[in-house]
Design a protein around this motif. Sequence first.
Motif, mmCIF file in Angstrom:
data_model
loop_
_atom_site.group_PDB
_atom_site.id
_atom_site.type_symbol
_atom_site.label_atom_id
_atom_site.label_comp_id
_atom_site.label_asym_id
_atom_site.label_seq_id
_atom_site.Cartn_x
_atom_site.Cartn_y
_atom_site.Cartn_z
ATOM 1 N N CYS A 1 75.376 10.765 34.630
ATOM 2 C CA CYS A 1 75.252 10.213 36.030
ATOM 3 C C CYS A 1 75.264 8.362 35.756
ATOM 4 C CB CYS A 1 73.851 10.538 36.563
ATOM 5 S SG CYS A 1 73.960 12.431 37.282
ATOM 6 N N PHE A 2 74.598 8.108 34.627
ATOM 7 C CA PHE A 2 74.418 6.620 34.657
ATOM 8 C C PHE A 2 76.170 6.043 34.337
ATOM 9 C CE2 PHE A 2 74.278 3.101 31.261
ATOM 10 C CZ PHE A 2 73.715 2.287 31.990
ATOM 11 N N ILE B 1 76.562 18.209 39.958
ATOM 12 C CA ILE B 1 76.331 17.938 38.532
ATOM 13 C C ILE B 1 76.376 19.462 38.010
ATOM 14 C CG2 ILE B 1 74.809 17.404 36.661
ATOM 15 C CD1 ILE B 1 73.733 15.364 38.668
ATOM 16 N N PRO C 1 85.476 5.040 29.344
ATOM 17 C CA PRO C 1 84.963 6.077 28.633
ATOM 18 C C PRO C 1 84.297 7.142 29.527
ATOM 19 C CG PRO C 1 84.297 4.032 27.613
ATOM 20 C CD PRO C 1 84.925 3.756 28.950
ATOM 21 N N ALA D 1 78.878 7.698 35.435
ATOM 22 C CA ALA D 1 79.333 7.625 36.973
ATOM 23 C C ALA D 1 79.157 6.569 37.486
ATOM 24 C CB ALA D 1 78.971 8.979 37.618
ATOM 25 N N GLY D 2 77.851 6.152 37.779
ATOM 26 C CA GLY D 2 77.780 4.998 38.510
ATOM 27 C C GLY D 2 78.321 3.680 37.837
ATOM 28 N N ILE D 3 78.368 3.570 36.503
ATOM 29 C CA ILE D 3 79.303 2.045 35.952
ATOM 30 C C ILE D 3 80.683 2.260 36.572
ATOM 31 C CG2 ILE D 3 80.209 1.456 33.915
ATOM 32 C CD1 ILE D 3 77.674 2.464 32.261
ATOM 33 N N MET E 1 61.320 7.512 27.460
ATOM 34 C CA MET E 1 62.097 8.711 27.279
ATOM 35 C C MET E 1 63.349 8.539 27.277
ATOM 36 S SD MET E 1 61.601 12.339 29.248
ATOM 37 C CE MET E 1 63.037 12.227 30.636
ATOM 38 N N ASP E 2 64.238 8.945 26.176
ATOM 39 C CA ASP E 2 65.497 8.972 26.223
ATOM 40 C C ASP E 2 66.198 9.853 27.034
ATOM 41 O OD1 ASP E 2 65.640 7.061 24.077
ATOM 42 O OD2 ASP E 2 65.889 8.699 22.583
ATOM 43 N N PRO E 3 67.422 9.251 27.632
ATOM 44 C CA PRO E 3 68.058 10.243 28.497
ATOM 45 C C PRO E 3 68.575 11.300 28.035
ATOM 46 C CG PRO E 3 69.553 8.286 27.833
ATOM 47 C CD PRO E 3 68.122 7.909 27.278
ATOM 48 N N ASP F 1 72.761 14.841 31.052
ATOM 49 C CA ASP F 1 72.925 14.997 32.503
ATOM 50 C C ASP F 1 72.732 13.581 32.935
ATOM 51 O OD1 ASP F 1 70.419 16.753 32.264
ATOM 52 O OD2 ASP F 1 70.324 15.547 34.080
ATOM 53 N N GLN F 2 71.589 12.827 32.528
ATOM 54 C CA GLN F 2 71.077 11.558 32.960
ATOM 55 C C GLN F 2 72.075 10.545 32.424
ATOM 56 O OE1 GLN F 2 67.219 11.774 31.366
ATOM 57 N NE2 GLN F 2 66.271 12.163 33.258
ATOM 58 N N VAL G 1 76.284 11.002 44.189
ATOM 59 C CA VAL G 1 76.739 12.058 43.368
ATOM 60 C C VAL G 1 76.488 13.408 44.090
ATOM 61 C CG1 VAL G 1 75.718 13.736 41.412
ATOM 62 C CG2 VAL G 1 75.419 11.013 41.278
#
Lengths: 117, 117, 117, 117
Positions: free
Chosen positions: D10-11, D113, D49, D13-15, D1-3, D6-7, D110
Motif C-alpha cells: 500500500c505504501f 488488496i 519498482p 502504491a501511494g508513492i 512495528m515493521d510493515p 500488504d502494508q 485503494v
Amino acid sequence: MDPSDDQTACFEAGIKFGSLYHQFAGTPVSPASADSLARAMEEAIENQPHCESVTVEVLTDELSAELSDSAADYTELTGQFLDVEMVIDYEDTEVHTRMDMQDGYPLMRVEDIRAKD
Amino acid sequence: MDPSDDQTACFEAGIKFGSLYHQFAGTPVSPASADSLARAMEEAIENQPHCESVTVEVLTDELSAELSDSAADYTELTGQFLDVEMVIDYEDTEVHTRMDMQDGYPLMRVEDIRAKD
Amino acid sequence: MDPSDDQTACFEAGIKFGSLYHQFAGTPVSPASADSLARAMEEAIENQPHCESVTVEVLTDELSAELSDSAADYTELTGQFLDVEMVIDYEDTEVHTRMDMQDGYPLMRVEDIRAKD
Amino acid sequence: MDPSDDQTACFEAGIKFGSLYHQFAGTPVSPASADSLARAMEEAIENQPHCESVTVEVLTDELSAELSDSAADYTELTGQFLDVEMVIDYEDTEVHTRMDMQDGYPLMRVEDIRAKD
C-alpha cells in the motif's frame, strides 16, 4: 543571425519564468504556507545564471477566497495566486519582467529593457 | 523601453525552454519509455502560444550507458539525456533555439533569429 | 478486500513521499538556498490530508562536495541531497516513514506503524 | 512495528500516485495532445519498482468543456481531467488503486488488496 546581447537577455528572462512556473505549479499551498513557498521560489530561481533578483508574492487573499468556497483547506499553486517580478542581467543589458493576472490569465511579459550604466 | 518583436520572440522562446525542462525533469525514464516521453514533451509544449515546433530526442544510448553502471533499470530525466530543438514564431520573427550538452552542462541557446518572408 | 486503517495509512504515507519528491526534484539549489527550500517542502506537504509532520534536511555538505567538482555554483535537487522524515496520522494509526540514501539510491520506507493511544 | 507485505504494498502504491500526480500536474494539455501525455504518464510510472500496470485516461470531454469557456486553446493538467488506475505488485500482494473525481476533488484510493495465487 546570432542573437544580440539584448535578445539573449530576453531569452534568459524567459527561461527563468518558465522554470519558476513549471517547477512550482501544483505545489500544495495554503495561506499559512504561502510565505515559505514564496521565499523558496525566489531563492531557487536566483541560483540560475544571469538572474539578478526574483520577487514572488503568493496572493493570500486570493487563496483565502478560493478556499472559502471549498471543503479543502489547501489548493494547488497556479498562476492565479502569483505575482512575480524578475530582473535579469546579461552583459550590458538589464531586463525587467513580470507575471500577474490579466483578463483571467497569468501573463508573463517584458516590462523594460535597459542598458546598464 | 518596451520590447521589440524580436526581443519578445526571444523571451517567448526562453519561456518554452524553462517550461519543458522543469515540467519534465525528474520523470522516471528508461530506454523503453524514452519515445513516449519525447512525444508527450513535444506535444505539450507545442500547445503554448507562439510555439511553432518542438523536437525532443531522449538519448537512449546515454540512458543505456548510465543504467549499465547501475542496479536500477530506470533513472530520472535530466538534461544530460536530452537534445531539444524549438522554433518560436512571434509576429514577423522566427527564433530557432536548441538545448544539448556542452562541456558537461545542458546549454539552452538561441541559434538563429530571422525575419519571416 | 477493502483496505484496513493501517493499510490506508501506509497508502497515504506513500502519496506524501511521491508528492514531495516529484514536486521538488529538479529545483535549482545551492548551499545558500537549501534552507528556504527545505522549509517550503515541509510546509507544502504538511498541507496534505493526514500529514502530521514533515522534516526535510537538504544535505549542504553533499551539495558543497558536488559543487566543488563543478564549474556551476548550483545544481538540481535530487534524492542524493535529501533526508526526509514524515509522520502520517490516519484514524487510529500513526505511520513513521523516512527517505535517505541507501547503497547509492534514495530509499523511501516505512519505519514504524503504531496504534495511537 | 515493521510493515507487513500488504502494508508495504500500500505504501508503494501511494508513492506511485503521488509521483504521477506531482510530476505531470501543470503540463500544458489540449484534446489533441491528451493521448501522448496519457501514454507517457503510463510508461514513466511503470518504470518504478513494483508497478505492474498504469492506465491513464485524460478526459478530453472535460478538457473540451473547460476550453469552450476560455479564450485559450489549452490548459494545465490537473486532477479534474484524469482517471487513473494502477496495479502494484509487492511480494505476494497485489494492490488495485484508482484516482478519479469524487465530490469535486480528485480522490486517490485503494480499491482492492488481494493475495496472489
